[in-house]
Every structure is written in structure tokens, then in C-alpha cells.
Design a protein around this motif. Structure first.
Motif, PDB file in Angstrom:
ATOM      1  N   ASP A 113       8.208   3.073  11.419  1.00 46.01           N
ATOM      2  CA  ASP A 113       8.663   4.389  10.926  1.00 46.01           C
ATOM      3  C   ASP A 113       8.209   4.607   9.491  1.00 46.01           C
ATOM      4  O   ASP A 113       7.784   5.705   9.117  1.00 46.01           O
ATOM      5  CB  ASP A 113      10.198   4.490  11.006  1.00 46.01           C
ATOM      6  N   TYR A 114       8.289   3.555   8.690  1.00 52.62           N
ATOM      7  CA  TYR A 114       7.858   3.643   7.289  1.00 52.62           C
ATOM      8  C   TYR A 114       6.366   3.968   7.243  1.00 52.62           C
ATOM      9  O   TYR A 114       5.914   4.807   6.456  1.00 52.62           O
ATOM     10  CB  TYR A 114       8.134   2.313   6.579  1.00 52.62           C
ATOM     11  N   GLU A 115       5.604   3.319   8.109  1.00 54.75           N
ATOM     12  CA  GLU A 115       4.152   3.559   8.143  1.00 54.75           C
ATOM     13  C   GLU A 115       3.855   4.996   8.564  1.00 54.75           C
ATOM     14  O   GLU A 115       2.971   5.644   8.025  1.00 54.75           O
ATOM     15  CB  GLU A 115       3.475   2.587   9.127  1.00 54.75           C
ATOM     16  N   ARG A 116       4.626   5.480   9.538  1.00 57.52           N
ATOM     17  CA  ARG A 116       4.382   6.834  10.060  1.00 57.52           C
ATOM     18  C   ARG A 116       4.731   7.900   9.020  1.00 57.52           C
ATOM     19  O   ARG A 116       3.997   8.857   8.830  1.00 57.52           O
ATOM     20  CB  ARG A 116       5.222   7.040  11.330  1.00 57.52           C
ATOM     21  N   LYS A 119       0.829  -1.217   0.000  1.00 54.09           N
ATOM     22  CA  LYS A 119       0.000   0.000   0.000  1.00 54.09           C
ATOM     23  C   LYS A 119       0.857   1.257   0.000  1.00 54.09           C
ATOM     24  O   LYS A 119       0.543   2.254  -0.642  1.00 54.09           O
ATOM     25  CB  LYS A 119      -0.921   0.011   1.227  1.00 54.09           C
ATOM     26  N   LEU A 120       1.970   1.212   0.751  1.00 56.09           N
ATOM     27  CA  LEU A 120       2.818   2.396   0.876  1.00 56.09           C
ATOM     28  C   LEU A 120       3.663   2.640  -0.369  1.00 56.09           C
ATOM     29  O   LEU A 120       3.856   3.768  -0.795  1.00 56.09           O
ATOM     30  CB  LEU A 120       3.751   2.244   2.086  1.00 56.09           C
ATOM     31  N   VAL A 121       4.170   1.576  -0.977  1.00 58.94           N
ATOM     32  CA  VAL A 121       5.142   1.711  -2.069  1.00 58.94           C
ATOM     33  C   VAL A 121       4.503   1.606  -3.455  1.00 58.94           C
ATOM     34  O   VAL A 121       5.031   2.111  -4.426  1.00 58.94           O
ATOM     35  CB  VAL A 121       6.263   0.640  -1.899  1.00 58.94           C
ATOM     36  N   THR A 122       3.342   0.950  -3.542  1.00 63.91           N
ATOM     37  CA  THR A 122       2.687   0.596  -4.819  1.00 63.91           C
ATOM     38  C   THR A 122       3.689   0.112  -5.883  1.00 63.91           C
ATOM     39  O   THR A 122       3.891   0.758  -6.915  1.00 63.91           O
ATOM     40  CB  THR A 122       1.818   1.746  -5.395  1.00 63.91           C
ATOM     41  N   PRO A 123       4.342  -1.025  -5.626  1.00 63.56           N
ATOM     42  CA  PRO A 123       5.348  -1.541  -6.558  1.00 63.56           C
ATOM     43  C   PRO A 123       4.684  -2.245  -7.744  1.00 63.56           C
ATOM     44  O   PRO A 123       3.484  -2.495  -7.730  1.00 63.56           O
ATOM     45  CB  PRO A 123       6.090  -2.571  -5.696  1.00 63.56           C
TER      46      PRO A 123
END
Length: 365
Positions: free
Chosen positions: A328-331, A56-60
Motif C-alpha cells: 500500500d505504501y508503494e502504491r 526511496k519513498l521516504v528519503t530519510p
């Protein structure tokens, strides 16, 4: 890291039903479906919700989970250690796996005969344990015969080896599995070349009826009590139900089905995760626009060895590792935001990789 778990069990305990459920479980990544390498070997993806978070965060462009192999080991009968039934093939197959999944019947069903005439999980466990212990004892005795003379001549090294071998001989003769015999590092070194069958880590699967999935039953309790001494875990599931869940295509359908039975996740997922833990494995991730990928390493590995799983050049020319923790990546939502906020740690060769680390390696070859 091709890691294998062998599924063993007596006839009619639900072993093949479980293996078939594993083999029809649609893997989470479309580009890595479960595939059967040989008729009795299948590759299955390890369920990990952290991959969905990163996706979800990176959309690879693609997501690659980590995998584990399951081997359906030909049925075992009493006397396998002497070559009865498919004994020799069975024992050779077990020797090659890293861990054992032992399926034990804990359900009553008058339509399915039990080899012992009645449901008795401790009997089931003992039949297989005994065959494997006898085979291990054979290996230990062979090595004792080889070192006996040298030890008697006063050779200090041979004496030490003999002392270690005697420990295992005594334990095995007393009906103990090698993994339950108290041993020091030097004892384990003395038997390392024997690749003992009962030293392998084991996970017990109590196969129950649908009605006992949540509560278990008296058979499960007896089994848990028995394996408590062995430092082993028992996973309770219903193989017949798992094969129904595995056939459902949609994730939503699966969740609905599970909630009807009051389950949060499928028994197969618990089994796969349990096998992964049993092998002392952890996962780290690499995340970029091209792909988000999970990598398998042994717990306790340092950064260069972990980098080597991607490519041997990464290990050879290792300079440093950049590490982001998932919270941390999520934040901060992206790698660049993590960098701006000082949430990327730069680690050297001595860094011990932690489960869930998101890593980027710098190397020079």
C-alpha cells in the motif's frame, strides 16, 4: 534484541574463512558497519530489500537495518565433552548462543588435510553432535539423580519430570540430538533449565569448491539426506569465494562478480537471512523523515511487546498501533496518501505484528 549465532566446525572445514568473510562484509548502513566486539564476535546487518524500497519513498536522513551477532566458537576436537582441547570453553560458548551454524567440509583439496583422512561430511557432523550429546546427557543424568528419590516416594510432579527426562536420556543415548526427539510441551518444560546444546536450532553450511556452488556434489547430497530427519536446512556456499566478494566495496562490483558465477545473491546473504529465520524472527519498520528503521521481534508477538523493543514506555503506555502494509505504501507513495485512501489500519493490544508491517505507535505514560 541481541541475538547470537555460534559458528562451529572441525579444524580445516572453512569455519574461520567464513567468519572472516562475515567480518569483512561491509554492512549496508554506513553508520552500522560490522564491528568485532571481542576477537571472536561480530555484528552484521541483516540484508533486507524492503529497507531500500522505503528509503526511496521516504528519503530519510538515515536508514538503520536490523543486526545479528555471529560468534566464531573455538575449534572443537573429539573429547571436548571431557574437556579435551579447548573443550570447556567451547561448550560454555555454545551454551550462550541462540542458534548454531555448523560448517561442514564438502570440498576436495589435497593441500588441506582433513582430520578424518578423507572428506566425510557425516563423520564431521557426528563428531560434533556426539560431543554435544554427551554434554547434554551429563546434564540430564544430573537432574535425574536429583529427582529420582522424590519420584520414588510417589510425588506426582517429580514422576512427570522423570518421565520427560527419561525420554531425553533414551534419545541422547541412542545418538539423537535433543531437537530430533519427539517431545510435548511438558517435556520441554522439564529440560528448559538445562539449556541443552543439541536442542538449539541449527543451520548446516556445506562449504564447497567454486565449481560446485550451483550444482552441489555427492557430499552435499549425503549431508542433506542426513539432516532431513532433523528438520534442519543446508545452505551451500564457497567460503573462499565469499571472502573475495566481501572485500569488494561497490555494490555494482559485487553484482558483477556474482553474475559471473551465475549467482543471484551472495551465500553470506543467504546465511544471514537463514539464521534470522532459524531464530524465528521477523522485522517490522518505522518510517519517518528522520529515519527509516528495521526492528527485530519474535514471530507471533503482539503490538505492545513489539512497541517495547523501541522503548519500554511504548509498551507500558500502549494505546494503539497504526499499521501500513508495504504494498500500500508503494502504491500510494506516502503516509498521508495512505491515510487519505483508508490504508492505515488502527490496531489494538491483541494485534499480532506481521513481517514487513510499517508501524506507528500511540502511547501515553
Amino acid at each position: 534484541m541481541g541475538l547470537q549465532c555460534g559458528i562451529v566446525g572441525l579444524p580445516n572445514v572453512g569455519k574461520s574463512t567464513l567468519f572472516n568473510a562475515l567480518s569483512s562484509a561491509k554492512a549496508e548502513a554506513a553508520n552500522f558497519p560490522f564491528c568485532t566486539i571481542e576477537p571472536n564476535v561480530g555484528v552484521v546487518t541483516v540484508p533486507d530489500s524492503r529497507l531500500h524500497t522505503l528509503e526511496k519513498l521516504v528519503t530519510p536522513q538515515r536508514v538503520l537495518p536490523t543486526v545479528i551477532e555471529f560468534v566464531d566458537i573455538a575449534g572443537l576436537v573429539k573429547g571436548a565433552s571431557k574437556g579435551e582441547g579447548l573443550g570447556n570453553k567451547f561448550l560454555a560458548n555454545i551454551r550462550e548462543v541462540d542458534a548454531i551454524i555448523h560448517v561442514i567440509r564438502c570440498f576436495e583439496d589435497e593441500n588441506i588435510v582433513h582430520v578424518a583422512g578423507g572428506v566425510d561430511p557425516l563423520f564431521d557432523k557426528e563428531v560434533i553432535d556426539t560431543e554435544l550429546q554427551l554434554k547434554d546427557l551429563e546434564s540430564v543424568n544430573k537432574k535425574i539423580a536429583k529427582h529420582e528419590k522424590i519420584a520414588k516416594s510417589g510425588d506426582a510432579k517429580a514422576k512427570k519430570i522423570m518421565a520427560s527426562l527419561s525420554k531425553f536420556k533414551e534419545g541422547l543415548e541412542g545418538g539423537k540430538n535433543a531437537r530430533a526427539i519427539p517431545a510435548e510441551d511438558e517435556d520441554l518444560e522439564a529440560v528448559e533449565d538445562l539449556h541443552m546444546l543439541t536442542i538449539k536450532p541449527v543451520l548446516y553450511v556445506a562449504n564447497v569448491n567454486e565449481k560446485d556452488i550451483l550444482t552441489g556434489n555427492q557430499h552435499v547430497e549425503r549431508l542433506k539426506e542426513e539432516v532431513g530427519n532433523e528438520n534442519a536446512e543446508v545452505i551451500v556456499l564457497c567460503a573462499a569465494l565469499e571472502s573475495q566478494i566481501a572485500e569488494l566495496e561497490e555494490e555494482e562490483e559485487k553484482q558483477l562478480f556474482l553474475s559471473e558465477y551465475g549467482l543471484e545473491e551472495s551465500g553470506l546473504n543467504r546465511l544471514i537471512s537463514g539464521a534470522y529465520k532459524l531464530l524465528n524472527l521477523i522485522t517490522y519498520f518505522t518510517a519517518g523523515e528522520k529515519e527509516v528503521r528495521a526492528w527485530t521481534i519474535k514471530k507471533g508477538w503482539k503490538a505492545p511487546a513489539a512497541a517495547g523493543v523501541i522503548h519500554s514506555d511504548f509498551e507500558k503506555g500502549f494505546i494503539k498501533a497504526e499499521v501500513i502494509k508495504l504494498p500500500d505504501y508503494e502504491r500510494h507513495k506516502s503516509e498521508s496518501a495512505c491515510r487519505e485512501n483508508g490504508k492505515i489500519a488502527v490496531e489494538g493490544k491483541e494485534y499480532v505484528v506481521q513481517d514487513g508491517d510499517i508501524m506507528h505507535f500511540r502511547f501515553n505514560v
